[in-house]
Write a protein that holds these residues in place. Structure first.
Motif, mmCIF file in Angstrom:
data_model
loop_
_atom_site.group_PDB
_atom_site.id
_atom_site.type_symbol
_atom_site.label_atom_id
_atom_site.label_comp_id
_atom_site.label_asym_id
_atom_site.label_seq_id
_atom_site.Cartn_x
_atom_site.Cartn_y
_atom_site.Cartn_z
ATOM 1 N N HIS A 145 82.150 -8.439 8.025
ATOM 2 C CA HIS A 145 83.308 -9.234 8.501
ATOM 3 C C HIS A 145 83.818 -8.874 9.929
ATOM 4 C CE1 HIS A 145 83.237 -10.103 4.274
ATOM 5 N NE2 HIS A 145 83.891 -8.697 3.898
ATOM 6 N N MET A 146 82.945 -8.310 10.604
ATOM 7 C CA MET A 146 83.078 -8.353 11.979
ATOM 8 C C MET A 146 82.116 -8.795 13.106
ATOM 9 S SD MET A 146 84.765 -4.432 11.877
ATOM 10 C CE MET A 146 85.930 -4.404 13.237
ATOM 11 N N GLY A 147 82.613 -9.282 14.262
ATOM 12 C CA GLY A 147 81.466 -9.923 15.019
ATOM 13 C C GLY A 147 81.446 -8.870 16.587
ATOM 14 N N LEU A 148 80.991 -9.228 17.157
ATOM 15 C CA LEU A 148 80.894 -8.543 18.667
ATOM 16 C C LEU A 148 81.393 -9.468 19.558
ATOM 17 C CD1 LEU A 148 80.074 -5.853 20.289
ATOM 18 C CD2 LEU A 148 77.671 -6.998 20.534
ATOM 19 N N TYR A 149 82.428 -9.022 20.231
ATOM 20 C CA TYR A 149 83.458 -9.921 21.220
ATOM 21 C C TYR A 149 83.274 -9.114 22.492
ATOM 22 C CZ TYR A 149 86.010 -12.235 17.462
ATOM 23 O OH TYR A 149 86.434 -12.904 16.189
ATOM 24 N N ASP A 150 83.685 -9.864 23.542
ATOM 25 C CA ASP A 150 83.344 -9.360 25.092
ATOM 26 C C ASP A 150 84.971 -9.263 25.541
ATOM 27 O OD1 ASP A 150 82.233 -11.085 28.112
ATOM 28 O OD2 ASP A 150 82.265 -8.877 27.145
ATOM 29 N N ASP A 151 85.294 -8.162 25.944
ATOM 30 C CA ASP A 151 86.491 -7.747 26.633
ATOM 31 C C ASP A 151 86.309 -8.259 28.099
ATOM 32 O OD1 ASP A 151 85.584 -5.755 28.104
ATOM 33 O OD2 ASP A 151 86.792 -4.019 27.088
ATOM 34 N N GLU A 152 87.623 -7.830 28.666
ATOM 35 C CA GLU A 152 87.712 -8.459 30.000
ATOM 36 C C GLU A 152 87.239 -7.573 30.940
ATOM 37 O OE1 GLU A 152 90.592 -4.937 29.609
ATOM 38 O OE2 GLU A 152 90.169 -6.901 28.289
ATOM 39 N N LYS A 153 86.368 -6.656 30.567
ATOM 40 C CA LYS A 153 85.461 -6.038 31.498
ATOM 41 C C LYS A 153 83.919 -5.926 31.074
ATOM 42 C CE LYS A 153 89.012 -2.519 32.747
ATOM 43 N NZ LYS A 153 89.407 -3.115 34.086
ATOM 44 N N ASN A 154 83.797 -7.023 30.187
ATOM 45 C CA ASN A 154 82.312 -7.587 29.815
ATOM 46 C C ASN A 154 81.864 -6.175 29.145
ATOM 47 O OD1 ASN A 154 79.108 -7.991 31.253
ATOM 48 N ND2 ASN A 154 80.084 -9.054 29.487
ATOM 49 N N LYS A 155 82.658 -5.535 28.366
ATOM 50 C CA LYS A 155 82.465 -4.636 27.433
ATOM 51 C C LYS A 155 82.649 -5.034 25.901
ATOM 52 C CE LYS A 155 83.022 -0.640 30.636
ATOM 53 N NZ LYS A 155 83.996 0.691 30.843
ATOM 54 N N GLY A 156 81.600 -4.550 25.138
ATOM 55 C CA GLY A 156 81.579 -5.270 23.738
ATOM 56 C C GLY A 156 82.675 -4.288 22.831
ATOM 57 N N ILE A 157 83.284 -5.255 21.917
ATOM 58 C CA ILE A 157 84.003 -4.455 20.777
ATOM 59 C C ILE A 157 83.943 -5.366 19.700
ATOM 60 C CG2 ILE A 157 86.119 -6.050 21.745
ATOM 61 C CD1 ILE A 157 87.968 -3.822 20.713
#
Length: 319
Positions: free
Chosen positions: A166-178
């Motif tokens: 139920h989780m995906g890989l997002y991009d934060d404001e520093k181009n690091k995945g979360i």
């Protein structure tokens, strides 16, 4: 460094001071549980920001706004390349801030892009590559984020193999995945309850299932996620809601996307904000339509939903 270039940029900076004050910084500080914290809090602020961005682009007529925004973005991008090539770190950092501000304006005025000659895909590719060139981004592709020491595909509506269920890989404001809770497409959001985050487990669970709760409870969203006793007769399958069409009738358990108590020809739909709102409608689920410059689904333009179930300013630019 070429003095003429520096003087030219200083003049450009003067012209853009108002822009910098009006549009503000697109990047917000990152934490392990929130992708960004700058809110577009309501429709009034959203409209105000759009108007301010229009003034920053020289107040073009509406039909030419997209062209003006793209031209400004490309002009700032050309300046950025020059400063990087000349090794001018100070001006490079200032110009990176300018180009990110202009990207925010593009996101806020995305519907004006039709006459710009650019597509969302081409603009995202341009931004990713130029920020990568300026060493402000880890991954050259706008569709990748830096996670576990490598550039990996961003996935916000389909589970990423690098994240929990139920989780995906997002991009934060520093181009690091979360890893964060999956978003639903506009079509899915009409008939499916979206996953929500549990502070107790650190993972995302489907709403109206047992999730992280005790036996006899289900995991629900009421401004925040919490466990509540399951109403009598309700299956905890994530497909049923406890609802009444009006205050004159008692709440009952109904299955989403069935007729339920609705009139003939209607189905139970969902509108999902701070909590799911149920309603009867004869309108079928909306399709996703054209791709967007941003990747959000149910939140306002330029925002995404974080683990605390708040629509926040998205990292809709790559970098």
């Amino acid at each position: 460094m070429n003095q003429n270039i520096k003087i030219s940029h200083q003049l450009s900076v003067i012209k853009n001071i108002l822009f910098l004050l009006l549009c503000g910084l697109i990047c917000a500080s990152h934490t392990s549980t929130i992708r960004a914290k700058s809110h577009i809090s309501n429709d009034e602020n959203f409209t105000k920001e759009r108007e301010e961005c229009k003034r920053a682009a020289g107040n073009p007529i509406n039909e030419e706004l997209g062209v003006a925004l793209v031209e400004t973005l490309k002009r700032i991008g050309t300046e950025l390349v020059k400063y990087v090539e000349n090794g001018d770190h100070e001006q490079t950092q200032l110009t990176i801030g300018e180009i990110k501000n202009m990207w925010k304006c593009l996101v806020l005025n995305e519907e004006s892009m039709a006459n710009s000659g650019e597509s969302p895909e081409s603009l995202k590719k341009y931004m990713a590559e130029i920020l990568y060139f300026a060493n402000d981004r880890n991954c050259k592709s706008p569709d990748e984020t830096f996670f576990n020491g490598q550039c990996l595909p961003i996935s916000t509506t389909k589970r990423s193999e690098y994240c929990d269920v139920h989780m995906g890989l997002y991009d934060d404001e520093k181009n690091k995945g979360i890893c964060d809770c999956l978003e639903l497409t506009k079509e899915q959001a009409k008939s499916e309850l979206r996953p929500i985050y549990s502070d107790k487990t650190g993972f995302c669970h489907r709403q109206n299932t047992q999730g992280p709760c005790e036996i006899g409870e289900w995991f629900v969203l009421k401004n925040t996620s919490l466990c509540e006793p399951v109403p009598d007769g309700c299956p905890t399958d994530g497909r049923h809601v406890y609802w009444n069409p009006d205050n004159s009738t008692a709440k009952q358990c109904w299955e989403i996307w069935t007729r339920g108590p609705c009139k003939e020809g209607q189905l139970l739909h969902l509108a999902q904000d701070n909590e799911a709102q149920v309603y009867c409608s004869s309108v079928s689920a909306e399709s996703m339509g054209d791709k967007s410059i941003s990747n959000n689904s149910s939140c306002p333009p330029g925002t995404i939903r974080n683990q605390q179930n708040t629509c926040v300013t998205a990292n809709t630019f790559p970098g």
